[in-house]
Write a protein that holds these residues in place. Sequence first.
Motif, PDB file in Angstrom:
ATOM      1  N   ALA A 236      -4.953  10.887  -5.276  1.00 42.68           N
ATOM      2  CA  ALA A 236      -4.165   9.763  -4.756  1.00 42.68           C
ATOM      3  C   ALA A 236      -5.072   8.642  -4.262  1.00 42.68           C
ATOM      4  O   ALA A 236      -4.762   7.458  -4.435  1.00 42.68           O
ATOM      5  CB  ALA A 236      -3.251  10.237  -3.625  1.00 42.68           C
ATOM      6  N   THR A 237      -6.202   9.004  -3.660  1.00 41.09           N
ATOM      7  CA  THR A 237      -7.142   7.984  -3.171  1.00 41.09           C
ATOM      8  C   THR A 237      -7.720   7.180  -4.334  1.00 41.09           C
ATOM      9  O   THR A 237      -7.792   5.947  -4.276  1.00 41.09           O
ATOM     10  CB  THR A 237      -8.274   8.647  -2.377  1.00 41.09           C
ATOM     11  OG1 THR A 237      -7.719   9.380  -1.277  1.00 41.09           O
ATOM     12  CG2 THR A 237      -9.244   7.599  -1.845  1.00 41.09           C
TER      13      THR A 237
ATOM     14  N   ILE B 144       2.178   1.726  -3.486  1.00 39.75           N
ATOM     15  CA  ILE B 144       1.111   2.205  -4.376  1.00 39.75           C
ATOM     16  C   ILE B 144       0.797   3.670  -4.102  1.00 39.75           C
ATOM     17  O   ILE B 144       0.644   4.479  -5.026  1.00 39.75           O
ATOM     18  CB  ILE B 144      -0.142   1.331  -4.200  1.00 39.75           C
ATOM     19  CG1 ILE B 144       0.095  -0.064  -4.798  1.00 39.75           C
ATOM     20  CG2 ILE B 144      -1.354   1.981  -4.858  1.00 39.75           C
ATOM     21  CD1 ILE B 144      -1.052  -1.020  -4.586  1.00 39.75           C
ATOM     22  N   MET B 145       0.718   4.041  -2.827  1.00 38.29           N
ATOM     23  CA  MET B 145       0.420   5.433  -2.485  1.00 38.29           C
ATOM     24  C   MET B 145       1.551   6.354  -2.936  1.00 38.29           C
ATOM     25  O   MET B 145       1.294   7.474  -3.395  1.00 38.29           O
ATOM     26  CB  MET B 145       0.197   5.554  -0.979  1.00 38.29           C
ATOM     27  CG  MET B 145      -1.091   4.927  -0.487  1.00 38.29           C
ATOM     28  SD  MET B 145      -1.268   5.032   1.312  1.00 38.29           S
ATOM     29  CE  MET B 145      -1.325   6.801   1.548  1.00 38.29           C
TER      30      MET B 145
ATOM     31  N   LEU C 175       0.826  -1.202   0.000  1.00 42.99           N
ATOM     32  CA  LEU C 175       0.000   0.000   0.000  1.00 42.99           C
ATOM     33  C   LEU C 175       0.863   1.256   0.000  1.00 42.99           C
ATOM     34  O   LEU C 175       0.554   2.236  -0.687  1.00 42.99           O
ATOM     35  CB  LEU C 175      -0.931  -0.005   1.214  1.00 42.99           C
ATOM     36  CG  LEU C 175      -1.971   1.120   1.294  1.00 42.99           C
ATOM     37  CD1 LEU C 175      -2.926   1.045   0.106  1.00 42.99           C
ATOM     38  CD2 LEU C 175      -2.753   1.045   2.601  1.00 42.99           C
TER      39      LEU C 175
ATOM     40  N   THR D 259      -4.945   5.027  -5.847  1.00 44.54           N
ATOM     41  CA  THR D 259      -4.625   3.926  -4.937  1.00 44.54           C
ATOM     42  C   THR D 259      -5.690   2.837  -5.016  1.00 44.54           C
ATOM     43  O   THR D 259      -5.377   1.637  -5.012  1.00 44.54           O
ATOM     44  CB  THR D 259      -4.496   4.443  -3.491  1.00 44.54           C
ATOM     45  OG1 THR D 259      -3.442   5.414  -3.422  1.00 44.54           O
ATOM     46  CG2 THR D 259      -4.185   3.308  -2.529  1.00 44.54           C
TER      47      THR D 259
ATOM     48  N   ALA E  41       1.043   6.901  -6.506  1.00 54.19           N
ATOM     49  CA  ALA E  41      -0.091   7.800  -6.728  1.00 54.19           C
ATOM     50  C   ALA E  41       0.302   9.256  -6.478  1.00 54.19           C
ATOM     51  O   ALA E  41      -0.124  10.160  -7.209  1.00 54.19           O
ATOM     52  CB  ALA E  41      -1.247   7.397  -5.809  1.00 54.19           C
TER      53      ALA E  41
ATOM     54  N   CYS F 282       0.572  -3.988 -10.628  1.00 53.83           N
ATOM     55  CA  CYS F 282      -0.134  -3.038  -9.781  1.00 53.83           C
ATOM     56  C   CYS F 282      -0.766  -1.896 -10.568  1.00 53.83           C
ATOM     57  O   CYS F 282      -1.138  -0.879  -9.977  1.00 53.83           O
ATOM     58  CB  CYS F 282       0.821  -2.458  -8.731  1.00 53.83           C
ATOM     59  SG  CYS F 282       1.447  -3.664  -7.560  1.00 53.83           S
TER      60      CYS F 282
ATOM     61  N   GLY G  32      -4.870  -0.744  -6.263  1.00 56.67           N
ATOM     62  CA  GLY G  32      -5.134  -1.779  -5.267  1.00 56.67           C
ATOM     63  C   GLY G  32      -6.104  -2.836  -5.766  1.00 56.67           C
ATOM     64  O   GLY G  32      -5.898  -4.037  -5.564  1.00 56.67           O
TER      65      GLY G  32
END
Length: 819
Positions: free
Chosen positions: A520-521, A198-199, A195, A524, A202, A410, A528
């Motif tokens: 970003a959310t 990935i963040m 995570l 992600t 992002a 990813c 994800g």
Amino acid sequence: MTGGETDEVNIEEETEITKEISEKKLKDRKVSWAKLRRVDSLNLEAGRVSMNANHHSKMGWSVTLSLAFQSIGIVYGDIGTSPLYVYASTFTDGIKSNDDILGVLSLIIYTIVLIPMLKYVFIVLWANDNGNGGAFALYSLICRYLKVSLAPNQQPEDMELSNYKLEIPSSQQKRAYKLKHKIENSHFARILLLLLAIMGTAMVIGDGILTPSISVLSAVSGISTSLGQDAVVGITVAILVGLFSMQRFGTDKVGTLFAPIILVWFTFIGGIGLYNLFKHDIGVLRAFNPKYIVDYFKRNGKEGWLSLGGVFLCITGSEAMFADLGHFSVRAIQISFSFVTFPAILTAYIGQAAYLRKFPDKVGNTFYDSIPDPLYWPTFVVAIGAAIIASQAMISGAFSIISQALSLGCFPRVRVVHTSTKHQGQVYIPEINYMFMIGCIIVCVAFKTTEKISHAYGIAVIGDMMITTTLVSLIMLVIWKKSLWMVILFFLVFGITEFLYLSSQITKFTAGGYFPIVLATVLTMVMGIWHYVHKERYMFELKNKVSTEYLKELANNTDVHRVPGIGLLYSELVQGIPPIFPHFIASVPSIHSVVVFVSIKTIPVSRVALEERFLFRQVEPREYRIFRCVVRHGYSDVLGDPLEFESQLMQNLKGFIQQENFMLEVNDGTNTNNVTTSEQLVAPTSTNESDQREDDSAKELKTRSNNSSSRIIPSLGVSRVSSDSIRSLPGSATKSSNFYAPIFQGPEEEIKFIDKAMERGVVYMIGEAEVVAHPNSSILNKIVVNYAYSFLRKNFRQAEQSIAIPHRRLLKVGMTYEL
């Protein structure tokens, strides 16, 4: 058994493994081939490969200085153009006290010294993955040392690769190994690490949208007084459209003059800074005394804390030094920043502070107002060029990191175009490029001023920096095995500093700070979801893989025929025969005279040497002529042209046949079971359940209970058959009625057989798996699989497009997986 006892046992096991490896190396020259316990059929070939040249290797000073010069144009455009807007973003309500200028200047000085200089240049740059930087490079490095990948596709052979560079375990470093085993055994920790990667990705993507917007808008704002703000926005949009339209030519061509332009820019801002310093107030040099920082916060309190959001903008672009490291070297970045970038931007800020001490009311457009009249227009032109270059650097960095995420499963499939034969890391992604362009235009039109964009810009940058701090701390603890106090000091000093800046930035959430957080959310969630289903698909195939017993039953099936030619069946599974194979036989009851199950697997390294790329196994019995091939590549590798890839695969297959025959001759009369077959090759992280399924019969595949968490549902069979493929299918005049091919005695005859099969044609086979949620799964799983993943899969590229398979020789067979 307690957790501590378990850790001790694990450490003892690793020590025993180390001893075994050492003893085998010592005995290699004394024992015969028959007595060797063979783990990898490519041991001989891997042994021939020398360590590849990488960024840790020694290079001459002339090369290092040349790279340092080139890095000026690629790496520092963003941080170099920050003087355009920092003071305006800090003093949003004007300057209330002249001493506040000294306090802000002192903050700027020590922020630049602490974050880009100390953290990035002298610490983080060394946490590279064979010369590559970025969040996914850090994650890849961690995955290589810790078994934290969610998809269990690790193989012991991977550690034989030249670029793997694992240390031999040592029982003396118990703290590092205790932490290592705790992380490996914690599902939460493994998810958290992924995570974070990935963040971080992002945040870089958000940076790739905001950097062009704020940089170009700040440069063009030099003419706002004469044309108005709307005209400035219009000119900015036109420049951005032109900038993104040029991306298809590649960084190498677009950036031919990057270094000279940025060097001229640094000369201008450094010279103007010195001019202002000596003309207006040389006393601002007192800001090197950190006491002015304390006095600034005492005077301003909460307002001083809120102004940190503007101060932080002086180091935007620091992460580019790490993200773009793959094009240069650690020493080159250290030299160019320390001797060119650092003194130039520091002098620029000092000169602007001296100017503001005399003209505090000019803080809204400090940079352009402080330029001497004869240099105004030359500086304006160079500023626009520098802003475009700053945009180019972050866009290219975003492309590179998305390419890494794509290789590691990813990110949804997109087209990655490698634009340079000299720099493998320079890529162009058309879909992402136009998304960036639309995003930049929306940001410019919506926010209109650099002050408002800066509210959003800082959060994206600081978020990426905090993630880098966390991952590097873990690397220092587990991989570098540094002192615990040293790691704590690193994490606290930089972590607390960055958190203070984040706390100031987050207060501007409603004023524009929401944009990078929302972006970003969303990103992600997209990455994800894609990785979750990607992992679940792999686990499904692993649990339902076909045993060798199925092939024996297949050999006795008179309805299945061998036809001339070579069939390449693609699958992500690296640990057995994929479940798509029996479904393919059921749909088209024929099989080519030579079959190769091809698994394209990304290794957690940047590059894999061509000599080590292909790992073959032969499925027993040998007369079936069925092989498994794992094509290993790093996240920076280019798979190349399909015809070239096909040629490489066939040449390596012939080499494997020669080597396998040699091994059989050596073991003949001693212990032929020493030869490793494909079904003996399992990943060390496989579950007991999947290991037991290696010995299950094929009947289990047909009688699996519907109450299982995963099911196979056959679809309508062949979904696409090309004209070339049909010639090799049943109904051809050349088909054979016998499943077994003639058995030859020796590698020469086997290779001749392969050559004849190649002459009849190579057919690519892909399982087109439709993924749906299991009826008994949760509502959240149904939403993720049936709607979110389905939407992404339909709107991005298909598998055959991403690996460039010739469509005229493509055969697709449909299946449905229930997860």
